[in-house]
Design a protein around this motif. Structure first.
Motif, PDB file in Angstrom:
ATOM      1  N   GLU A 314       0.876   5.284  -1.534  1.00 41.09           N
ATOM      2  CA  GLU A 314       1.735   6.427  -1.186  1.00 41.09           C
ATOM      3  C   GLU A 314       0.928   7.699  -0.922  1.00 41.09           C
ATOM      4  OE1 GLU A 314       4.383   6.652  -4.499  1.00 41.09           O
ATOM      5  OE2 GLU A 314       5.336   4.728  -4.022  1.00 41.09           O
ATOM      6  N   ASP A 315      -0.145   7.917  -1.686  1.00 40.07           N
ATOM      7  CA  ASP A 315      -0.869   9.197  -1.588  1.00 40.07           C
ATOM      8  C   ASP A 315      -1.909   9.226  -0.478  1.00 40.07           C
ATOM      9  OD1 ASP A 315       0.637  10.041  -3.681  1.00 40.07           O
ATOM     10  OD2 ASP A 315      -0.951   9.997  -5.186  1.00 40.07           O
ATOM     11  N   ILE A 316      -2.572   8.079  -0.221  1.00 38.93           N
ATOM     12  CA  ILE A 316      -3.635   8.119   0.795  1.00 38.93           C
ATOM     13  C   ILE A 316      -3.534   6.993   1.839  1.00 38.93           C
ATOM     14  CG2 ILE A 316      -5.333   9.393  -0.573  1.00 38.93           C
ATOM     15  CD1 ILE A 316      -6.666   6.776  -1.294  1.00 38.93           C
ATOM     16  N   HIS A 317      -3.011   5.837   1.465  1.00 37.59           N
ATOM     17  CA  HIS A 317      -2.825   4.711   2.392  1.00 37.59           C
ATOM     18  C   HIS A 317      -4.123   4.373   3.125  1.00 37.59           C
ATOM     19  CE1 HIS A 317      -0.987   2.073   5.375  1.00 37.59           C
ATOM     20  NE2 HIS A 317       0.122   2.093   4.645  1.00 37.59           N
ATOM     21  N   VAL A 318      -5.130   3.978   2.358  1.00 31.54           N
ATOM     22  CA  VAL A 318      -6.403   3.514   2.911  1.00 31.54           C
ATOM     23  C   VAL A 318      -6.549   2.029   2.568  1.00 31.54           C
ATOM     24  CG1 VAL A 318      -8.916   3.653   2.676  1.00 31.54           C
ATOM     25  CG2 VAL A 318      -7.574   5.747   2.763  1.00 31.54           C
ATOM     26  N   TYR A 319      -6.813   1.204   3.578  1.00 32.32           N
ATOM     27  CA  TYR A 319      -7.084  -0.221   3.350  1.00 32.32           C
ATOM     28  C   TYR A 319      -8.293  -0.621   4.178  1.00 32.32           C
ATOM     29  CZ  TYR A 319      -2.574  -0.521   1.020  1.00 32.32           C
ATOM     30  OH  TYR A 319      -1.531  -0.334   0.141  1.00 32.32           O
ATOM     31  N   PRO A 320      -9.074  -1.631   3.734  1.00 28.42           N
ATOM     32  CA  PRO A 320      -8.920  -2.375   2.479  1.00 28.42           C
ATOM     33  C   PRO A 320      -9.174  -1.501   1.242  1.00 28.42           C
ATOM     34  CG  PRO A 320     -10.480  -3.464   3.995  1.00 28.42           C
ATOM     35  CD  PRO A 320     -10.207  -2.110   4.536  1.00 28.42           C
ATOM     36  N   LEU A 321      -8.620  -1.967   0.121  1.00 21.72           N
ATOM     37  CA  LEU A 321      -8.969  -1.417  -1.190  1.00 21.72           C
ATOM     38  C   LEU A 321      -9.895  -2.419  -1.874  1.00 21.72           C
ATOM     39  CD1 LEU A 321      -5.528  -0.176  -2.634  1.00 21.72           C
ATOM     40  CD2 LEU A 321      -7.400   1.263  -1.812  1.00 21.72           C
ATOM     41  N   TRP A 322     -10.887  -1.902  -2.580  1.00 20.74           N
ATOM     42  CA  TRP A 322     -11.787  -2.763  -3.350  1.00 20.74           C
ATOM     43  C   TRP A 322     -11.295  -2.826  -4.781  1.00 20.74           C
ATOM     44  CZ3 TRP A 322     -16.581  -1.735  -6.550  1.00 20.74           C
ATOM     45  CH2 TRP A 322     -17.342  -2.897  -6.706  1.00 20.74           C
ATOM     46  N   LEU A 323     -11.100  -4.026  -5.293  1.00 12.73           N
ATOM     47  CA  LEU A 323     -10.657  -4.214  -6.679  1.00 12.73           C
ATOM     48  C   LEU A 323     -11.771  -4.914  -7.454  1.00 12.73           C
ATOM     49  CD1 LEU A 323      -7.030  -5.585  -5.995  1.00 12.73           C
ATOM     50  CD2 LEU A 323      -7.736  -3.203  -6.309  1.00 12.73           C
ATOM     51  N   CYS A 324     -12.257  -4.237  -8.493  1.00 14.45           N
ATOM     52  CA  CYS A 324     -13.352  -4.804  -9.288  1.00 14.45           C
ATOM     53  C   CYS A 324     -13.044  -4.607 -10.770  1.00 14.45           C
ATOM     54  CB  CYS A 324     -14.668  -4.119  -8.922  1.00 14.45           C
ATOM     55  SG  CYS A 324     -16.096  -4.850  -9.740  1.00 14.45           S
ATOM     56  N   TYR A 345     -10.417  -2.910 -17.659  1.00 14.23           N
ATOM     57  CA  TYR A 345     -10.053  -1.896 -16.656  1.00 14.23           C
ATOM     58  C   TYR A 345     -10.271  -2.489 -15.265  1.00 14.23           C
ATOM     59  CZ  TYR A 345      -9.508   2.399 -19.508  1.00 14.23           C
ATOM     60  OH  TYR A 345      -9.053   3.372 -20.360  1.00 14.23           O
ATOM     61  N   VAL A 346      -9.832  -1.757 -14.244  1.00 11.27           N
ATOM     62  CA  VAL A 346     -10.119  -2.148 -12.862  1.00 11.27           C
ATOM     63  C   VAL A 346     -10.589  -0.915 -12.094  1.00 11.27           C
ATOM     64  CG1 VAL A 346      -7.670  -1.871 -12.197  1.00 11.27           C
ATOM     65  CG2 VAL A 346      -9.207  -3.210 -10.735  1.00 11.27           C
ATOM     66  N   ASP A 347     -11.628  -1.106 -11.291  1.00 11.54           N
ATOM     67  CA  ASP A 347     -12.097  -0.065 -10.382  1.00 11.54           C
ATOM     68  C   ASP A 347     -11.378  -0.275  -9.055  1.00 11.54           C
ATOM     69  OD1 ASP A 347     -13.403   1.545  -8.575  1.00 11.54           O
ATOM     70  OD2 ASP A 347     -15.384   0.667  -8.853  1.00 11.54           O
ATOM     71  N   ILE A 348     -10.619   0.723  -8.625  1.00 10.28           N
ATOM     72  CA  ILE A 348      -9.961   0.671  -7.316  1.00 10.28           C
ATOM     73  C   ILE A 348     -10.741   1.597  -6.387  1.00 10.28           C
ATOM     74  CG2 ILE A 348      -7.816   1.029  -6.038  1.00 10.28           C
ATOM     75  CD1 ILE A 348      -6.292   0.574  -8.632  1.00 10.28           C
ATOM     76  N   GLY A 349     -11.382   1.009  -5.388  1.00 11.10           N
ATOM     77  CA  GLY A 349     -12.211   1.779  -4.465  1.00 11.10           C
ATOM     78  C   GLY A 349     -11.515   1.953  -3.135  1.00 11.10           C
ATOM     79  N   ALA A 350     -11.383   3.204  -2.684  1.00 12.83           N
ATOM     80  CA  ALA A 350     -10.772   3.508  -1.383  1.00 12.83           C
ATOM     81  C   ALA A 350     -11.809   4.214  -0.522  1.00 12.83           C
ATOM     82  CB  ALA A 350      -9.543   4.394  -1.569  1.00 12.83           C
ATOM     83  N   TYR A 351     -12.156   3.595   0.601  1.00 13.52           N
ATOM     84  CA  TYR A 351     -13.183   4.151   1.471  1.00 13.52           C
ATOM     85  C   TYR A 351     -12.673   4.077   2.909  1.00 13.52           C
ATOM     86  CZ  TYR A 351     -15.330   1.829  -2.571  1.00 13.52           C
ATOM     87  OH  TYR A 351     -15.583   1.348  -3.839  1.00 13.52           O
ATOM     88  N   GLY A 352     -12.382   5.232   3.510  1.00 17.43           N
ATOM     89  CA  GLY A 352     -11.937   5.199   4.900  1.00 17.43           C
ATOM     90  C   GLY A 352     -11.021   6.353   5.253  1.00 17.43           C
ATOM     91  N   GLU A 353     -10.349   6.193   6.387  1.00 24.14           N
ATOM     92  CA  GLU A 353      -9.481   7.250   6.913  1.00 24.14           C
ATOM     93  C   GLU A 353      -8.064   7.079   6.377  1.00 24.14           C
ATOM     94  OE1 GLU A 353      -7.772   8.850  11.188  1.00 24.14           O
ATOM     95  OE2 GLU A 353      -9.273   7.261  11.167  1.00 24.14           O
ATOM     96  N   PRO A 354      -7.522   8.116   5.715  1.00 24.45           N
ATOM     97  CA  PRO A 354      -6.157   8.007   5.179  1.00 24.45           C
ATOM     98  C   PRO A 354      -5.147   7.907   6.314  1.00 24.45           C
ATOM     99  CG  PRO A 354      -7.309   9.945   4.321  1.00 24.45           C
ATOM    100  CD  PRO A 354      -8.114   9.420   5.446  1.00 24.45           C
ATOM    101  N   LYS A 355      -4.148   7.048   6.122  1.00 25.29           N
ATOM    102  CA  LYS A 355      -3.136   6.849   7.163  1.00 25.29           C
ATOM    103  C   LYS A 355      -1.821   7.567   6.845  1.00 25.29           C
ATOM    104  CE  LYS A 355      -5.408   3.964   9.930  1.00 25.29           C
ATOM    105  NZ  LYS A 355      -6.777   4.150   9.490  1.00 25.29           N
ATOM    106  N   VAL A 356      -1.752   8.292   5.724  1.00 26.77           N
ATOM    107  CA  VAL A 356      -0.517   9.032   5.444  1.00 26.77           C
ATOM    108  C   VAL A 356      -0.503  10.312   6.271  1.00 26.77           C
ATOM    109  CG1 VAL A 356      -0.026   8.183   3.113  1.00 26.77           C
ATOM    110  CG2 VAL A 356      -1.588  10.084   3.410  1.00 26.77           C
ATOM    111  N   LYS A 357       0.688  10.673   6.759  1.00 32.20           N
ATOM    112  CA  LYS A 357       0.786  11.844   7.636  1.00 32.20           C
ATOM    113  C   LYS A 357       0.539  13.140   6.886  1.00 32.20           C
ATOM    114  CE  LYS A 357       3.861   9.734  11.008  1.00 32.20           C
ATOM    115  NZ  LYS A 357       5.247   9.482  11.393  1.00 32.20           N
ATOM    116  N   HIS A 358       0.937  13.175   5.623  1.00 28.64           N
ATOM    117  CA  HIS A 358       0.847  14.422   4.873  1.00 28.64           C
ATOM    118  C   HIS A 358      -0.478  14.568   4.116  1.00 28.64           C
ATOM    119  CE1 HIS A 358       2.583  11.356   2.186  1.00 28.64           C
ATOM    120  NE2 HIS A 358       1.816  11.918   1.272  1.00 28.64           N
ATOM    121  N   PHE A 359      -1.516  13.770   4.471  1.00 27.87           N
ATOM    122  CA  PHE A 359      -2.772  13.828   3.709  1.00 27.87           C
ATOM    123  C   PHE A 359      -3.437  15.199   3.838  1.00 27.87           C
ATOM    124  CE2 PHE A 359      -7.386  13.472   3.242  1.00 27.87           C
ATOM    125  CZ  PHE A 359      -7.456  12.883   1.995  1.00 27.87           C
ATOM    126  N   GLU A 360      -3.796  15.747   2.692  1.00 26.05           N
ATOM    127  CA  GLU A 360      -4.576  16.986   2.632  1.00 26.05           C
ATOM    128  C   GLU A 360      -5.574  16.768   1.509  1.00 26.05           C
ATOM    129  OE1 GLU A 360      -6.260  20.548   1.950  1.00 26.05           O
ATOM    130  OE2 GLU A 360      -4.833  19.911   0.418  1.00 26.05           O
TER     131      GLU A 360
END
Length: 427
Positions: A314-324, A345-360
């Motif tokens: 919902e907040d950034i919409h970046v895929y793929p996500l890395w789950l470790c 725990y899990v490390d959720i890694g988001a690397y890339g261009e956000p696809k949500v319109k309201h991203f700031e």
């Protein structure tokens, strides 16, 4: 004071302004000093990197229990920051496989610290980002290596099913490696692996060769075909499986980089060094990246994985996500579980261009940071951190850290970690 290593040389995308205002101390220590196979320990200097360490250790039949992904990651960065790999569900973070640190303190003295000797300092060093002393050597556990990783790929659909399957595989200690690549909210491939000396010849795949498809695209092919598969991958190729594509960052830099023709003709030139990209990027491009690009690793309790993926969506919409997945031991220091027991725990890694319109960049990252604080998670400090000081010390336990800064006279010698890495701090 800070180390004299230029900011553009680090793997972090951030270039710290403190380098221009602090006294730079050159620490050109980049050697592997000793491999002790009886004690099962390797002693290394802070600028030795993961590519160097695997090349030596694998050639003599040993490896690190946790070997973070990119070749250029240094021991110093992984100790003072943090590091993780798909074996962390057994061994914890990089700091948890270290048995000793040698530091030069603010008064110039050389100190060795372990779990039993100067233990407060030993537990306070990880995540301190070089603000308690200069690391000059680390002793790290090693384990016997085998030639291949037998890797099992399984596509999973539906968020509930993904979270359930990932948590089950992460809790299973028979899996030496566990990793998930999530391609949309409801589609992922979960990989589990074990080391072996014997491979089925028709199932080997040397994924590290320059002409091979990028690993995350190769994994996606199993999702598209809806096919469960097993491959045998050479150990070093497995360790550096995301190096050639810098996870999936390279698709934004060289969009045609995975084209077979490009791979066969120019693949040997890839990837460009992250340090080269940082050195040659102008201020305008840097600001553009900051506003329209996300590079974040958030560490959250496994029990909150579904809510966390939902928030990322919902907040950034970046895929793929890395789950470790990783085990977080109940030890003193800046990062530990909320209760009195070790926790997965899990490390959720988001690397890339956000696809949500309201991203700031500021407000969207702050929303994520608040969620992570609320579930007693942690944000990796190599990334852009937008928290205020009070919020930062809500996320991290500063009890031991502040006590040692006072005792060791660090306040006049080194900046506080918040002032060194956070956006809202004075640089």
């Amino acid at each position: 004071m800070c180390t004299g290593r230029p900011g553009w040389l680090t793997v972090s995308l951030r270039v710290g302004k403190y380098k221009k205002t602090h006294k730079n101390i050159m620490i050109n220590m980049m050697d592997i000093l000793e491999v002790d196979t009886k004690q099962k320990v390797v002693r290394v200097e802070p600028l030795a990197n993961m590519g160097q360490v695997t090349a030596l250790l694998n050639s003599i039949g040993w490896t690190l229990p946790v070997l973070p992904e990119l070749d250029d990651l240094t021991v110093g960065g992984l100790v003072m920051g943090t590091g993780i790999e798909s074996s962390s569900h057994i061994y914890g973070l990089f700091q948890h496989i270290c048995v000793a640190f040698e530091l030069v303190l603010a008064d110039g003295s050389l100190v060795r610290c372990t779990e039993k000797e100067n233990s407060d300092l030993f537990y306070a060093v990880p995540w301190s980002c070089g603000t308690l002393g200069f690391l000059v050597a680390a002793e790290i556990r090693i384990i016997p290596a085998q030639k291949w990783v037998k890797l099992h790929y399984e596509p999973v659909r539906g968020l509930d099913a993904i979270c359930k399957k990932f948590a089950e595989e992460s809790a299973n200690k028979e899996n030496q490696f566990v990793e998930g690549l999530q391609y949309s909210r409801d589609e992922a491939v979960i990989m589990t692996g074990v080391m072996t000396d014997h491979a089925e010849p028709d199932k080997t795949n040397c994924i590290g060769y320059y002409y091979k498809p990028w690993f995350f695209r190769h994994v996606e092919s199993f999702l598209k075909q809806n096919r469960v598969a097993v491959e045998y991958i050479p150990l070093r190729h497995y360790y550096h499986r995301h190096t050639r594509s810098i996870f999936w960052e390279l698709q934004d830099i060289i969009p045609f980089g995975n084209n077979p023709l490009f791979r066969y003709v120019f693949g040997w030139m890839v990837p460009p060094k992250i340090s080269l990209l940082k050195l040659t990027q102008g201020e305008t491009i840097r600001k553009l990246y900051e506003q329209h690009h996300v590079v974040q690793d958030m560490l959250v309790p496994m029990k909150d994985i579904k809510a966390a993926i939902q928030r990322f969506h919902e907040d950034i919409h970046v895929y793929p996500l890395w789950l470790c997945p990783f085990l977080l031991p109940n030890q003193p220091g800046m990062v530990h579980p909320k209760g009195d027991e070790d926790e997965l725990y899990v490390d959720i890694g988001a690397y890339g261009e956000p696809k949500v319109k309201h991203f700031e960049a500021t407000s969207s990252t702050r929303q994520l940071e608040k969620f992570v604080r609320d579930v007693h998670g942690f944000q990796m400090l190599y990334a852009d951190v937008y928290m205020e000081r009070k919020e930062f010390w809500e996320m991290f336990d500063g009890t031991l850290y502040h006590k040692l800064r006072e005792e060791l006279g660090c306040k006049d010698a080194f900046p506080e970690v918040f002032d060194k890495i956070c956006k809202s701090a004075r640089h």
